[in-house]
Motif scaffolding. Structure first.
Motif, PDB file in Angstrom:
ATOM      1  N   THR A   1      49.238 -14.291  68.842  1.00  9.05           N
ATOM      2  CA  THR A   1      49.269 -12.838  68.631  1.00  9.05           C
ATOM      3  C   THR A   1      49.249 -12.089  69.951  1.00  9.05           C
ATOM      4  N   ASN A   2      48.885 -12.803  71.040  1.00 11.39           N
ATOM      5  CA  ASN A   2      48.877 -12.194  72.363  1.00 11.39           C
ATOM      6  C   ASN A   2      50.110 -12.561  73.184  1.00 11.39           C
ATOM      7  N   GLY A   3      51.120 -13.202  72.530  1.00 16.41           N
ATOM      8  CA  GLY A   3      52.390 -13.406  73.200  1.00 16.41           C
ATOM      9  C   GLY A   3      52.817 -14.832  73.476  1.00 16.41           C
ATOM     10  N   ARG A   4      52.048 -15.840  73.025  1.00 14.00           N
ATOM     11  CA  ARG A   4      52.428 -17.234  73.243  1.00 14.00           C
ATOM     12  C   ARG A   4      52.881 -17.846  71.919  1.00 14.00           C
ATOM     13  N   PRO A   5      54.193 -17.979  71.682  1.00 16.94           N
ATOM     14  CA  PRO A   5      54.700 -18.456  70.390  1.00 16.94           C
ATOM     15  C   PRO A   5      54.164 -19.846  70.047  1.00 16.94           C
ATOM     16  N   GLY A   6      53.832 -20.034  68.775  1.00 16.94           N
ATOM     17  CA  GLY A   6      53.401 -21.338  68.287  1.00 16.94           C
ATOM     18  C   GLY A   6      51.961 -21.691  68.566  1.00 16.94           C
ATOM     19  N   ALA A   7      51.227 -20.821  69.261  1.00 13.18           N
ATOM     20  CA  ALA A   7      49.844 -21.129  69.636  1.00 13.18           C
ATOM     21  C   ALA A   7      48.876 -20.268  68.830  1.00 13.18           C
ATOM     22  N   GLY A   8      49.023 -20.317  67.520  1.00  9.12           N
ATOM     23  CA  GLY A   8      48.195 -19.481  66.651  1.00  9.12           C
ATOM     24  C   GLY A   8      46.878 -20.105  66.284  1.00  9.12           C
ATOM     25  N   TYR A   9      46.277 -20.830  67.205  1.00  9.34           N
ATOM     26  CA  TYR A   9      45.042 -21.531  66.864  1.00  9.34           C
ATOM     27  C   TYR A   9      43.842 -20.585  66.854  1.00  9.34           C
ATOM     28  N   GLY A  10      42.828 -21.030  66.126  1.00  8.34           N
ATOM     29  CA  GLY A  10      41.581 -20.271  66.026  1.00  8.34           C
ATOM     30  C   GLY A  10      41.042 -20.302  64.619  1.00  8.34           C
ATOM     31  N   GLY A  11      39.820 -20.811  64.462  1.00  6.43           N
ATOM     32  CA  GLY A  11      39.182 -20.992  63.163  1.00  6.43           C
ATOM     33  C   GLY A  11      38.546 -22.372  63.134  1.00  6.43           C
ATOM     34  N   PHE A  12      38.589 -23.021  61.986  1.00  4.43           N
ATOM     35  CA  PHE A  12      38.131 -24.408  61.887  1.00  4.43           C
ATOM     36  C   PHE A  12      39.036 -25.283  62.762  1.00  4.43           C
ATOM     37  N   PHE A  13      38.412 -26.145  63.603  1.00  7.19           N
ATOM     38  CA  PHE A  13      39.212 -27.007  64.479  1.00  7.19           C
ATOM     39  C   PHE A  13      38.540 -28.366  64.634  1.00  7.19           C
ATOM     40  N   TRP A  14      39.363 -29.418  64.506  1.00  6.18           N
ATOM     41  CA  TRP A  14      38.883 -30.798  64.607  1.00  6.18           C
ATOM     42  C   TRP A  14      39.626 -31.477  65.745  1.00  6.18           C
ATOM     43  N   ARG A  15      38.885 -31.856  66.792  1.00  9.03           N
ATOM     44  CA  ARG A  15      39.475 -32.631  67.879  1.00  9.03           C
ATOM     45  C   ARG A  15      39.234 -34.112  67.596  1.00  9.03           C
TER      46      ARG A  15
ATOM     47  N   GLY B   1      44.729 -33.131  67.406  1.00 11.31           N
ATOM     48  CA  GLY B   1      43.854 -32.085  66.906  1.00 11.31           C
ATOM     49  C   GLY B   1      44.488 -31.334  65.750  1.00 11.31           C
ATOM     50  N   VAL B   2      43.658 -30.857  64.838  1.00 15.77           N
ATOM     51  CA  VAL B   2      44.119 -30.102  63.670  1.00 15.77           C
ATOM     52  C   VAL B   2      43.172 -28.936  63.442  1.00 15.77           C
ATOM     53  N   GLY B   3      43.753 -27.774  63.167  1.00 15.96           N
ATOM     54  CA  GLY B   3      42.953 -26.610  62.842  1.00 15.96           C
ATOM     55  C   GLY B   3      43.596 -25.795  61.738  1.00 15.96           C
ATOM     56  N   SER B   4      42.793 -24.974  61.091  1.00 14.08           N
ATOM     57  CA  SER B   4      43.274 -24.016  60.095  1.00 14.08           C
ATOM     58  C   SER B   4      43.214 -22.637  60.727  1.00 14.08           C
ATOM     59  N   SER B   5      44.374 -21.966  60.833  1.00 10.77           N
ATOM     60  CA  SER B   5      44.517 -20.803  61.710  1.00 10.77           C
ATOM     61  C   SER B   5      44.231 -19.483  61.014  1.00 10.77           C
ATOM     62  N   LEU B   6      43.319 -18.721  61.583  1.00 11.44           N
ATOM     63  CA  LEU B   6      42.984 -17.408  61.039  1.00 11.44           C
ATOM     64  C   LEU B   6      44.009 -16.340  61.403  1.00 11.44           C
ATOM     65  N   ALA B   7      44.639 -16.472  62.568  1.00 12.01           N
ATOM     66  CA  ALA B   7      45.550 -15.426  63.057  1.00 12.01           C
ATOM     67  C   ALA B   7      46.795 -16.095  63.634  1.00 12.01           C
ATOM     68  N   TRP B   8      47.695 -16.516  62.761  1.00 11.81           N
ATOM     69  CA  TRP B   8      48.858 -17.277  63.215  1.00 11.81           C
ATOM     70  C   TRP B   8      49.909 -16.375  63.868  1.00 11.81           C
ATOM     71  N   ARG B   9      50.362 -15.369  63.141  1.00 14.55           N
ATOM     72  CA  ARG B   9      51.375 -14.452  63.682  1.00 14.55           C
ATOM     73  C   ARG B   9      50.831 -13.045  63.896  1.00 14.55           C
ATOM     74  N   GLU B  10      49.854 -12.669  63.107  1.00 14.19           N
ATOM     75  CA  GLU B  10      49.286 -11.332  63.176  1.00 14.19           C
ATOM     76  C   GLU B  10      47.773 -11.419  63.306  1.00 14.19           C
ATOM     77  N   ARG B  11      47.198 -10.434  63.969  1.00 17.71           N
ATOM     78  CA  ARG B  11      45.752 -10.378  64.093  1.00 17.71           C
ATOM     79  C   ARG B  11      45.113 -10.188  62.722  1.00 17.71           C
ATOM     80  N   LEU B  12      43.926 -10.739  62.568  1.00 16.69           N
ATOM     81  CA  LEU B  12      43.173 -10.618  61.324  1.00 16.69           C
ATOM     82  C   LEU B  12      42.099  -9.560  61.518  1.00 16.69           C
ATOM     83  N   THR B  13      42.169  -8.516  60.721  1.00 20.75           N
ATOM     84  CA  THR B  13      41.183  -7.438  60.794  1.00 20.75           C
ATOM     85  C   THR B  13      40.036  -7.710  59.840  1.00 20.75           C
ATOM     86  N   VAL B  14      38.816  -7.601  60.361  1.00 24.89           N
ATOM     87  CA  VAL B  14      37.616  -7.717  59.535  1.00 24.89           C
ATOM     88  C   VAL B  14      36.990  -6.326  59.481  1.00 24.89           C
ATOM     89  N   PRO B  15      37.215  -5.582  58.402  1.00 23.11           N
ATOM     90  CA  PRO B  15      36.665  -4.220  58.326  1.00 23.11           C
ATOM     91  C   PRO B  15      35.140  -4.224  58.431  1.00 23.11           C
TER      92      PRO B  15
END
Length: 276
Positions: free
Chosen positions: A155-169, A230-244
């Motif tokens: 979401t900050n400009g690096r395509p394909g790097a939508g990581y963030g959330g649950f992550f298993w190394r 590594g495998v993760g489940s991504s919270l913000a893949w293409r767009e930012r996730l807003t938490v009101p």
């Protein structure tokens, strides 16, 4: 400080809830080692290729501009940049602690602020003599008066790097692990896509990840096999996730930890049993 998790009377994971880590690693609680029923480790801690990879954890690279992932921050127009913006996930209290699981309260803090409150629920369950399941749920609440935004390098400009959330190394071996879903094979075919479950297979072990809520199933999988496992489940893949303000985001991932190499049909059956 650590807690041992057991399944069927055997220790299968260690949880470090107050790790003593350098600031640049974004201190956070994590599971390591996690082992198969046969005793094979299936996590890695602070590997040389990515010192901020910590077993199984919840890591987000951009929480209102603060880094809860570790390492450098991807800045649009500049690329990966070393910044003094790292946050800390602080263990506050145990709501429940048993041999086969726990419920924990944490706060996510950065720059003297409390950004998020988390309720984390982790438990184990036996499936077969060669497989068990790790059930991991995290609920992130925005306690502040304003909306909070979660982002990723993508979401900050690096395509394909939508990581963030649950992550298993997973541990690095001589050869790259195989990865597959119900109808696709290989990193390129599964990375950034949704799937009910995704399997990562090493030399003698297999991990099968399943999103266990509707929101989690809609999150794309972040997958690496060639560069590192590594495998993760991504919270913000293409767009930012807003938490009101005052609201909560909930995600749940159930991971089958198995010895051997279950095929697609066996993997699907293990997931069904783990989610039943």
């Amino acid at each position: 400080m650590t807690v041992l998790l057991h399944c069927a009377g055997r220790p299968v994971a260690r949880y470090l809830h107050r790790p003593d880590l350098a600031t640049g690693l974004s201190p956070r609680p994590y599971l390591h080692p996690v082992t198969t029923p046969g005793g094979t480790p299936v996590t890695e801690e602070r590997p040389d290729d990515h010192l901020h990879h910590l077993g199984v954890s919840v890591a987000v690279p951009d929480v209102a501009g603060h880094n809860f992932w570790g390492g450098r921050t991807f800045v649009r127009g500049r690329g990966p940049t070393a910044l003094d913006n790292h946050g800390v996930q602080h263990h506050d209290d145990w709501k429940l602690r048993d041999p086969d699981g726990f419920v924990e309260d944490l706060t996510w803090r950065a720059a003297g602020r409390e950004l998020l409150r988390e309720r984390r629920t982790v438990s184990t369950a036996g499936l077969t003599p060669t497989a068990w399941a790790l059930d991991f749920t995290f609920s992130l609440t925005n306690p502040g008066p304003e909306d909070l935004s979660l982002g990723s390098p993508a979401t900050n400009g690096r395509p394909g790097a939508g990581y963030g959330g649950f992550f298993w190394r997973a541990p690095k071996e001589a050869g790259a692990p195989a990865v597959f879903t119900r109808d696709a094979d290989g990193e390129e075919a599964v990375h950034g896509r949704t799937a009910d479950w995704l399997a990562l297979r090493g030399a003698t072990w297999t991990l099968i990840f399943a999103g266990a809520t509707d929101d989690t199933r809609r999150d794309p999988w972040f997958v690496r096999t060639e560069e590192y496992p590594g495998v993760g489940s991504s919270l913000a893949w293409r767009e930012r996730l807003t938490v009101p303000a005052g609201t909560t985001v909930v995600r749940r991932v159930v991971t089958v930890v198995a010895d051997g190499a279950p095929d697609r049909g066996e993997a699907a059956a293990l997931v069904r049993k783990a989610l039943s």
